[in-house]
Write a protein that holds these residues in place. Structure first.
Motif, PDB file in Angstrom:
ATOM      1  N   ALA A  30      -9.303 -11.174  -3.327  1.00 36.60           N
ATOM      2  CA  ALA A  30      -7.885 -11.234  -3.156  1.00 36.60           C
ATOM      3  C   ALA A  30      -7.499 -10.161  -1.848  1.00 36.60           C
ATOM      4  N   VAL A  31      -8.702  -9.117  -2.163  1.00 36.44           N
ATOM      5  CA  VAL A  31      -8.109  -7.981  -1.047  1.00 36.44           C
ATOM      6  C   VAL A  31      -8.741  -8.644   0.289  1.00 36.44           C
ATOM      7  N   ARG A  32      -9.943  -8.945   0.390  1.00 34.06           N
ATOM      8  CA  ARG A  32     -10.725  -9.448   1.611  1.00 34.06           C
ATOM      9  C   ARG A  32      -9.944 -10.679   2.261  1.00 34.06           C
ATOM     10  N   GLY A  33      -9.248 -11.301   1.590  1.00 33.95           N
ATOM     11  CA  GLY A  33      -8.588 -12.658   2.291  1.00 33.95           C
ATOM     12  C   GLY A  33      -7.046 -12.133   2.734  1.00 33.95           C
ATOM     13  N   ALA A  34      -6.541 -10.952   2.465  1.00 32.73           N
ATOM     14  CA  ALA A  34      -5.356 -10.818   2.755  1.00 32.73           C
ATOM     15  C   ALA A  34      -5.232 -10.046   4.116  1.00 32.73           C
ATOM     16  N   ALA A  35      -4.161 -10.646   4.839  1.00 29.67           N
ATOM     17  CA  ALA A  35      -3.979 -10.011   6.228  1.00 29.67           C
ATOM     18  C   ALA A  35      -3.571  -8.517   6.337  1.00 29.67           C
ATOM     19  N   ALA A  36      -3.072  -7.961   4.972  1.00 34.58           N
ATOM     20  CA  ALA A  36      -3.199  -6.565   5.033  1.00 34.58           C
ATOM     21  C   ALA A  36      -2.920  -6.208   3.493  1.00 34.58           C
ATOM     22  N   VAL A  37      -3.040  -4.997   3.184  1.00 27.38           N
ATOM     23  CA  VAL A  37      -3.120  -4.640   1.825  1.00 27.38           C
ATOM     24  C   VAL A  37      -2.183  -3.213   1.811  1.00 27.38           C
ATOM     25  N   ILE A  38      -1.278  -3.144   0.898  1.00 29.56           N
ATOM     26  CA  ILE A  38      -0.426  -2.418   0.406  1.00 29.56           C
ATOM     27  C   ILE A  38      -0.969  -1.200  -0.504  1.00 29.56           C
ATOM     28  N   ALA A  39      -1.320  -0.256  -0.676  1.00 31.04           N
ATOM     29  CA  ALA A  39      -1.836   0.871  -1.592  1.00 31.04           C
ATOM     30  C   ALA A  39      -0.927   1.925  -1.823  1.00 31.04           C
ATOM     31  N   VAL A  40      -0.946   2.215  -3.032  1.00 38.25           N
ATOM     32  CA  VAL A  40       0.378   3.335  -3.515  1.00 38.25           C
ATOM     33  C   VAL A  40      -0.337   4.522  -3.292  1.00 38.25           C
ATOM     34  N   ASN A  41      -1.743   4.973  -3.115  1.00 41.42           N
ATOM     35  CA  ASN A  41      -2.088   6.012  -3.051  1.00 41.42           C
ATOM     36  C   ASN A  41      -3.426   5.995  -2.221  1.00 41.42           C
ATOM     37  N   GLU A  42      -3.941   7.173  -2.000  1.00 36.91           N
ATOM     38  CA  GLU A  42      -5.003   7.098  -1.119  1.00 36.91           C
ATOM     39  C   GLU A  42      -6.401   6.828  -1.564  1.00 36.91           C
ATOM     40  N   GLU A  43      -6.395   7.109  -3.142  1.00 38.26           N
ATOM     41  CA  GLU A  43      -7.809   6.654  -3.780  1.00 38.26           C
ATOM     42  C   GLU A  43      -7.761   5.107  -3.588  1.00 38.26           C
ATOM     43  N   ILE A  44      -6.583   4.420  -3.923  1.00 35.61           N
ATOM     44  CA  ILE A  44      -6.492   2.946  -3.966  1.00 35.61           C
ATOM     45  C   ILE A  44      -7.053   2.434  -2.439  1.00 35.61           C
ATOM     46  N   ALA A  45      -6.089   3.203  -1.495  1.00 34.40           N
ATOM     47  CA  ALA A  45      -6.420   2.633  -0.158  1.00 34.40           C
ATOM     48  C   ALA A  45      -7.877   2.747   0.197  1.00 34.40           C
ATOM     49  N   GLU A  46      -8.677   3.837  -0.036  1.00 33.98           N
ATOM     50  CA  GLU A  46     -10.227   3.844   0.230  1.00 33.98           C
ATOM     51  C   GLU A  46     -11.025   3.074  -0.770  1.00 33.98           C
ATOM     52  N   THR A  47     -10.367   2.724  -1.853  1.00 37.40           N
ATOM     53  CA  THR A  47     -11.180   1.464  -2.566  1.00 37.40           C
ATOM     54  C   THR A  47     -11.099   0.390  -1.986  1.00 37.40           C
ATOM     55  N   ALA A  48      -9.838   0.027  -1.349  1.00 37.18           N
ATOM     56  CA  ALA A  48      -9.485  -1.318  -0.679  1.00 37.18           C
ATOM     57  C   ALA A  48     -10.363  -1.530   0.578  1.00 37.18           C
ATOM     58  N   ARG A  49     -10.420  -0.267   1.456  1.00 37.16           N
ATOM     59  CA  ARG A  49     -11.432  -0.332   2.557  1.00 37.16           C
ATOM     60  C   ARG A  49     -12.564  -0.643   2.068  1.00 37.16           C
ATOM     61  N   THR A  50     -13.243  -0.263   0.881  1.00 36.38           N
ATOM     62  CA  THR A  50     -14.773  -0.524   0.865  1.00 36.38           C
ATOM     63  C   THR A  50     -14.818  -1.899   0.328  1.00 36.38           C
ATOM     64  N   MET A  51     -13.944  -2.637  -0.301  1.00 37.44           N
ATOM     65  CA  MET A  51     -13.848  -3.806  -0.616  1.00 37.44           C
ATOM     66  C   MET A  51     -13.758  -4.783   0.759  1.00 37.44           C
ATOM     67  N   GLY A  52     -13.402  -4.285   1.752  1.00 42.24           N
ATOM     68  CA  GLY A  52     -13.353  -5.239   2.892  1.00 42.24           C
ATOM     69  C   GLY A  52     -12.041  -5.539   3.400  1.00 42.24           C
ATOM     70  N   ALA A  53     -11.024  -4.700   2.852  1.00 38.28           N
ATOM     71  CA  ALA A  53      -9.609  -4.997   3.669  1.00 38.28           C
ATOM     72  C   ALA A  53      -9.459  -5.017   5.057  1.00 38.28           C
ATOM     73  N   LYS A  54      -8.823  -5.952   5.531  1.00 34.50           N
ATOM     74  CA  LYS A  54      -8.711  -6.029   7.192  1.00 34.50           C
ATOM     75  C   LYS A  54      -7.948  -4.782   7.415  1.00 34.50           C
ATOM     76  N   SER A  55      -6.668  -4.635   6.733  1.00 34.75           N
ATOM     77  CA  SER A  55      -6.059  -3.483   7.376  1.00 34.75           C
ATOM     78  C   SER A  55      -5.263  -2.964   5.793  1.00 34.75           C
ATOM     79  N   VAL A  56      -4.974  -1.510   5.919  1.00 33.56           N
ATOM     80  CA  VAL A  56      -4.464  -0.990   4.558  1.00 33.56           C
ATOM     81  C   VAL A  56      -3.333  -0.145   5.080  1.00 33.56           C
ATOM     82  N   TYR A  57      -2.164  -0.181   4.325  1.00 34.98           N
ATOM     83  CA  TYR A  57      -1.156   0.647   4.438  1.00 34.98           C
ATOM     84  C   TYR A  57      -0.920   1.516   3.439  1.00 34.98           C
ATOM     85  N   LEU A  58      -0.685   2.860   3.245  1.00 36.17           N
ATOM     86  CA  LEU A  58      -0.300   3.581   2.349  1.00 36.17           C
ATOM     87  C   LEU A  58       0.929   3.837   2.131  1.00 36.17           C
ATOM     88  N   ILE A  59       1.568   3.143   1.199  1.00 37.12           N
ATOM     89  CA  ILE A  59       3.214   3.263   0.782  1.00 37.12           C
ATOM     90  C   ILE A  59       3.254   3.650  -0.562  1.00 37.12           C
TER      91      ILE A  59
END
Length: 375
Positions: A137-166
């Motif tokens: 799900a994360v890799r296919g998304a145009a962008a991922v919205i993470a609610v904290n930095e730990e989740i944002a970093e995990t999303a990046r390691t999963m292969g997220a194209k773009s991550v926004y911390l909100i």
């Protein structure tokens, strides 16, 4: 809405922020839970879903009872410019396929790491499957919205194209220090009379481990005047009820049902403190429980048990009291609790911190901006 969950408030806020900008929004969701009436704004398409005995859509069969119909509902809906997808990962899996067929980009909301959380209680095969679905799900998304930095970093390691911390926000119009607390009659009707109380609101699952507060009260019940009130639902709700009936608790624990947000705010406003817990070592240490924000928005201090980013904010901004996730640590906080901390001045300070840093209006506008940039 009207599901009593953080995700419901979060998504309702985003939907309203988009409508405020003149964007047409279509919500694909479930029928309202038993005993709750849906007051839909805009175009909301509802369809029945399997629920557990507490009324939650919780469990893989329940998730699939939503995901499979939703897959076809989305396929045969008017084509969207962009889709916002909320977990569980099974929903992300089906929506990635649907959006690929339609040629529509989607933004994936990542408030929790389901794979990490499931590792504490699910069989290894299930954990592996959940992590694979979440990564898909994360890799296919145009962008991922993470609610904290730990989740944002995990999303990046999963292969997220773009991550926004909100970070998550709370509805500061509903949860406010201007709300009227319960009257004496209402308190008496619930077995409280003039007794002070600590309150736990929202979901009580195996990840929160809220029953530890009852165990802690039992240790100091003769030394403090406080009652405990639980408002909500969750997989641990029967356990809470069972503990509350113990003779040595002397009727000091009240396990009640979920109430509408406005009524919940009245309970919070009259409490000496709000109770929040996250079990240590269950893969949920990254979580920032929204009940922290709803409590503080009402001006009420928080008693927080466990680790995580919320603890840092509470300590750094004098928003309440922190304990380890242990009976001895929590019972000490109960014993040392100073009701004088709940002065009008401090209530306004706690409220203002939420307004300045974690309002739902601000976070929803930020998410709406991400959606506009990824259509």
């Amino acid at each position: 809405m009207p599901e009593a969950a953080a995700a419901s408030f979060r998504l309702a806020g985003v939907s309203q922020a988009l409508r405020d900008k003149g964007v047409e929004v279509e919500v694909v969701t479930t029928t309202a839970p038993p005993g709750a009436a849906a007051n839909d704004q805009g175009r909301v398409r509802r369809f029945p879903v399997l629920r557990d005995k507490e009324g939650y859509v919780r469990g893989y069969l329940q998730y699939l009872s939503f995901d499979i119909p939703a897959f076809f509902r989305v396929l045969f809906s008017p084509r969207a410019a962009v889709t916002l997808v909320e977990p569980p990962p099974t929903t992300g899996f089906f929506m990635r396929i649907a959006q690929r067929i339609l040629g529509v980009p989607y933004v994936y909301y990542l408030p929790d790491l389901w794979g990490a959380a499931s590792a504490s209680f699910a069989p290894k095969l299930v954990v592996t499957a959940v992590k694979a679905l979440e990564t898909f799900a994360v890799r296919g998304a145009a962008a991922v919205i993470a609610v904290n930095e730990e989740i944002a970093e995990t999303a990046r390691t999963m292969g997220a194209k773009s991550v926004y911390l909100i970070p998550n926000g709370i509805d500061t119009d509903t949860f406010t220090n201007e709300v009227k607390p319960l009257s004496r009659t209402e308190r008496e009707d619930n077995g409280l009379a003039d007794a002070p109380y600590f309150i736990y609101t929202g979901t009580a699952s195996e990840w929160q481990g809220a029953s530890i507060f009852i165990s802690a009260l039992a240790q100091v019940i003769d030394n403090i005047p406080h009652h405990l009130v639980f408002l909500g639902k969750g997989s641990d709700w029967d356990l809470l009820k069972e503990q509350a009936e113990q003779p040595d608790l002397k009727g000091r624990v009240h396990v009640l049902q979920t109430l509408p947000p406005g009524e919940t705010a009245r309970w919070i406003a009259g409490a000496d403190a709000g109770l929040v817990s996250i079990k240590t070592g269950v893969g949920y240490d990254h979580a920032y429980p929204t009940k922290v924000l709803s409590t503080l928005a009402c001006g009420t201090p928080v008693i927080y048990a466990g680790s995580g980013p919320a603890r840092v904010d509470i300590v750094d901004n004098s928003l309440g009291f922190c304990a380890d996730y242990s009976v001895s640590s929590i019972s000490k906080v109960f014993s040392d609790f100073d009701a004088g901390k709940s002065t009008l001045e401090n209530r306004e300070q706690r409220r203002q911190w939420v307004v300045n840093n974690r309002s739902l209006r601000a976070s929803s506008r930020a998410v709406a901006k991400v959606l506009a940039g990824n259509r």
